[in-house]
Scaffold this motif. Sequence first.
Motif, mmCIF file in Angstrom:
data_model
loop_
_atom_site.group_PDB
_atom_site.id
_atom_site.type_symbol
_atom_site.label_atom_id
_atom_site.label_comp_id
_atom_site.label_asym_id
_atom_site.label_seq_id
_atom_site.Cartn_x
_atom_site.Cartn_y
_atom_site.Cartn_z
ATOM 1 N N LYS A 408 0.846 -1.202 0.000
ATOM 2 C CA LYS A 408 0.000 0.000 0.000
ATOM 3 C C LYS A 408 0.885 1.258 0.000
ATOM 4 O O LYS A 408 2.108 1.186 0.114
ATOM 5 N N LYS A 409 0.193 2.408 -0.065
ATOM 6 C CA LYS A 409 0.879 3.695 -0.116
ATOM 7 C C LYS A 409 0.641 4.493 1.163
ATOM 8 O O LYS A 409 -0.356 4.310 1.856
ATOM 9 N N VAL A 410 1.567 5.410 1.422
ATOM 10 C CA VAL A 410 1.403 6.382 2.494
ATOM 11 C C VAL A 410 2.180 7.630 2.095
ATOM 12 O O VAL A 410 3.143 7.553 1.315
ATOM 13 N N ARG A 411 1.757 8.775 2.611
ATOM 14 C CA ARG A 411 2.506 9.998 2.330
ATOM 15 C C ARG A 411 3.473 10.266 3.475
ATOM 16 O O ARG A 411 3.134 10.137 4.652
ATOM 17 N N LEU A 412 4.682 10.634 3.093
ATOM 18 C CA LEU A 412 5.643 11.135 4.067
ATOM 19 C C LEU A 412 5.358 12.617 4.284
ATOM 20 O O LEU A 412 5.251 13.378 3.320
ATOM 21 N N ARG A 413 5.233 13.003 5.556
ATOM 22 C CA ARG A 413 4.840 14.381 5.854
ATOM 23 C C ARG A 413 5.790 15.377 5.183
ATOM 24 O O ARG A 413 7.013 15.241 5.277
ATOM 25 N N ASN A 414 5.189 16.357 4.487
ATOM 26 C CA ASN A 414 5.936 17.407 3.787
ATOM 27 C C ASN A 414 6.810 16.856 2.655
ATOM 28 O O ASN A 414 7.772 17.498 2.240
ATOM 29 N N ALA A 415 6.494 15.647 2.174
ATOM 30 C CA ALA A 415 7.339 15.031 1.140
ATOM 31 C C ALA A 415 6.468 14.214 0.182
ATOM 32 O O ALA A 415 5.328 14.582 -0.112
ATOM 33 N N TYR A 416 7.008 13.102 -0.271
ATOM 34 C CA TYR A 416 6.394 12.308 -1.329
ATOM 35 C C TYR A 416 5.520 11.189 -0.785
ATOM 36 O O TYR A 416 5.567 10.837 0.402
ATOM 37 N N VAL A 417 4.791 10.578 -1.717
ATOM 38 C CA VAL A 417 4.066 9.343 -1.440
ATOM 39 C C VAL A 417 5.001 8.170 -1.749
ATOM 40 O O VAL A 417 5.705 8.171 -2.763
ATOM 41 N N ILE A 418 5.047 7.203 -0.846
ATOM 42 C CA ILE A 418 5.860 6.009 -1.088
ATOM 43 C C ILE A 418 4.971 4.770 -1.065
ATOM 44 O O ILE A 418 3.864 4.784 -0.489
ATOM 45 N N HIS A 419 5.475 3.701 -1.666
ATOM 46 C CA HIS A 419 4.749 2.432 -1.755
ATOM 47 C C HIS A 419 5.627 1.344 -1.151
ATOM 48 O O HIS A 419 6.809 1.220 -1.498
ATOM 49 N N PRO A 453 -3.148 8.313 -0.794
ATOM 50 C CA PRO A 453 -2.482 7.377 0.123
ATOM 51 C C PRO A 453 -3.353 7.124 1.352
ATOM 52 O O PRO A 453 -4.292 7.871 1.637
ATOM 53 N N LYS A 454 -3.022 6.082 2.104
ATOM 54 C CA LYS A 454 -3.800 5.712 3.283
ATOM 55 C C LYS A 454 -3.719 6.748 4.395
ATOM 56 O O LYS A 454 -4.662 6.940 5.159
ATOM 57 N N GLY A 455 -2.577 7.408 4.528
ATOM 58 C CA GLY A 455 -2.418 8.362 5.607
ATOM 59 C C GLY A 455 -1.124 9.131 5.447
ATOM 60 O O GLY A 455 -0.493 9.107 4.393
ATOM 61 N N VAL A 456 -0.720 9.797 6.529
ATOM 62 C CA VAL A 456 0.509 10.597 6.527
ATOM 63 C C VAL A 456 1.336 10.197 7.746
ATOM 64 O O VAL A 456 0.818 10.128 8.866
ATOM 65 N N ILE A 457 2.626 9.933 7.538
ATOM 66 C CA ILE A 457 3.513 9.575 8.642
ATOM 67 C C ILE A 457 4.748 10.483 8.621
ATOM 68 O O ILE A 457 5.074 11.072 7.597
ATOM 69 N N HIS A 458 5.433 10.589 9.765
ATOM 70 C CA HIS A 458 6.643 11.407 9.823
ATOM 71 C C HIS A 458 7.870 10.543 9.549
ATOM 72 O O HIS A 458 7.812 9.306 9.593
ATOM 73 N N TRP A 459 8.985 11.191 9.302
ATOM 74 C CA TRP A 459 10.195 10.502 8.851
ATOM 75 C C TRP A 459 11.388 11.418 9.049
ATOM 76 O O TRP A 459 11.224 12.630 9.291
ATOM 77 N N VAL A 460 12.582 10.891 8.913
ATOM 78 C CA VAL A 460 13.798 11.704 8.825
ATOM 79 C C VAL A 460 14.763 10.990 7.885
ATOM 80 O O VAL A 460 14.653 9.777 7.665
ATOM 81 N N SER A 461 15.675 11.746 7.366
ATOM 82 C CA SER A 461 16.718 11.164 6.528
ATOM 83 C C SER A 461 17.611 10.261 7.380
ATOM 84 O O SER A 461 17.992 10.622 8.498
ATOM 85 N N ALA A 462 17.951 9.098 6.848
ATOM 86 C CA ALA A 462 18.862 8.205 7.560
ATOM 87 C C ALA A 462 20.302 8.666 7.446
ATOM 88 O O ALA A 462 21.166 8.219 8.201
#
Length: 557
Positions: A408-419, A453-462
Amino acid sequence: MTSESKPAHFLQNIIREDLAGGRVSEVVTRFPPEPNGYLHIGHAKSICLNFGLAQEFGGSCNLRFDDTNPAKEEEEYVESIKRDVSWLGFQWAGEAKYTSDYFDQLYDWALHLIKEGKAYVCHLSPEEARAYRGTLTEPGKNSPYRDRSVEENLALFEQMKNGEMKEGECSLRARIDMAAPNINLRDPIIYRIKKMAHHQTGDKWCIYPSYDFAHGQSDAMEGISHSICTLEFEDHRPLYDWFLENLPVPAHPRQYEFARLNLNYTVVSKRKLKQLVDEKHVDGWDDPRMPTLSGMRRRGVPPAAIRNFCEMIGVTRSDSVVDLGMLEYAIRDDLDKNAPRAMCVMDPLKVTLTNYPEGEEENLNAPGHPVREDLPARVLPFTRTLYIEREDFREEANKKYKRLVLGKKVRLRNAYVIHADEVVKDANGEIVELRCSVDRDTLGKDPADGVKPKGVIHWVSAEKNVDCEVRLYDRLFSDPAPDAGDKNFLDFVNPDNLEILSGCKAEIGLANAEPEQSYQFERNGYFCRDSKYGTVEKPVFNRTIGLRDSWAKEQDK
């Protein structure tokens, strides 16, 4: 309701009447803490009231340390109190004052009472004095030393002053009425012997005045117009007035009482707070779990939130218990309006974007909140490898789960949609990596553009983040009245009051976070950088409070 439209409380009405009637021409108040511990949330109400009334009526407020007991007082406490009052947003008039500044004058006034036949040196032991004092329903009886001559009392008091008497051997008592219905008027102690150095006066004195004797006279010397105390001092007011009426003081202040702040799930006894510190149930007076102002500051509580809370609860003469949720609401309300936003992943799960070029990096702009000139724009490095919260991914989930699911898909907050394309597991079957694809045509697009997308989640660069530790502080006590009655408050220390998370990853902008600077970690709550632990390279962030009141719901399960 604003403070301007809120009905005036009884002290405001008294002051208005005193000014209008000419009893006083200037409002002078004071905040008189004893320097035997750190200030706590209960003191905040008195601070806001005394300084606030002085500000409202164009007067002044003194900071005066009630330092009449050298056995419990320390310079550390003096400095902490000054810091806390300033942090809360108030400035006292002139230099800080001390009751010890007036020890010479208080001694002379004690001599005055002896010469007037209104004070005597008593050799009853503390146990005998208690027996002679009587009870709330039975009158006391006169000390056998009550009728000593003025000359004998003066000589004995001089010996006390010169250190010729042992501690506990005798005391100087006011000669009032041992049959008085108010037990405070039954020949109270004016001076007692304490052979120890004082943090202000050194070894000059070995006798020290009692609080009841020193308090009113200090008020008089400072020209205090309204001596505002909590209700437990109401029964002491007749004694306060008796001293003023029987001494040649330069003014006659009036004492008024208000209800102290009682907060559930909280202990504010200095003795018990000191026990928590001494027995290492907490990490010092400024531990973020403590109800001290220094602890709340280190936890990230804004001073404006405390002031607003004190305004919310009001000023009355009726004792009541305020729900801790009201304070938490005031904190959350202030932080929601003022705390900059940021992202922090607390339980990182590695995400590799397989269709994103290796070595490529782009900077994405994130909206700032609140919009202020002093807050730099948020720039988020976007790279091939990222971190998301482990709980934000499931291999399988029902329709209510609005985060990332395999396939499935989700949006990264302030960024792109990923699958989510593939899961990588270790030898124990634990997920160690997600392989995903990114749709780079989805930046800034919403469902109206066909991106759902199903929702929005937060993230950071690794590759570009701040490695940090996060401390999840919670309520220190699990019982709403931990020290009520015969309870041992230590039995109700919440075992889950602190969870330490290491290996957390915060967005790169938090590398510049200042100590005690508050942030909203999006989706996680409000946090601030700890002022005591951590380093620039690896800071520690303390949770101030959650985004919503989830604690009470957990207790109801």
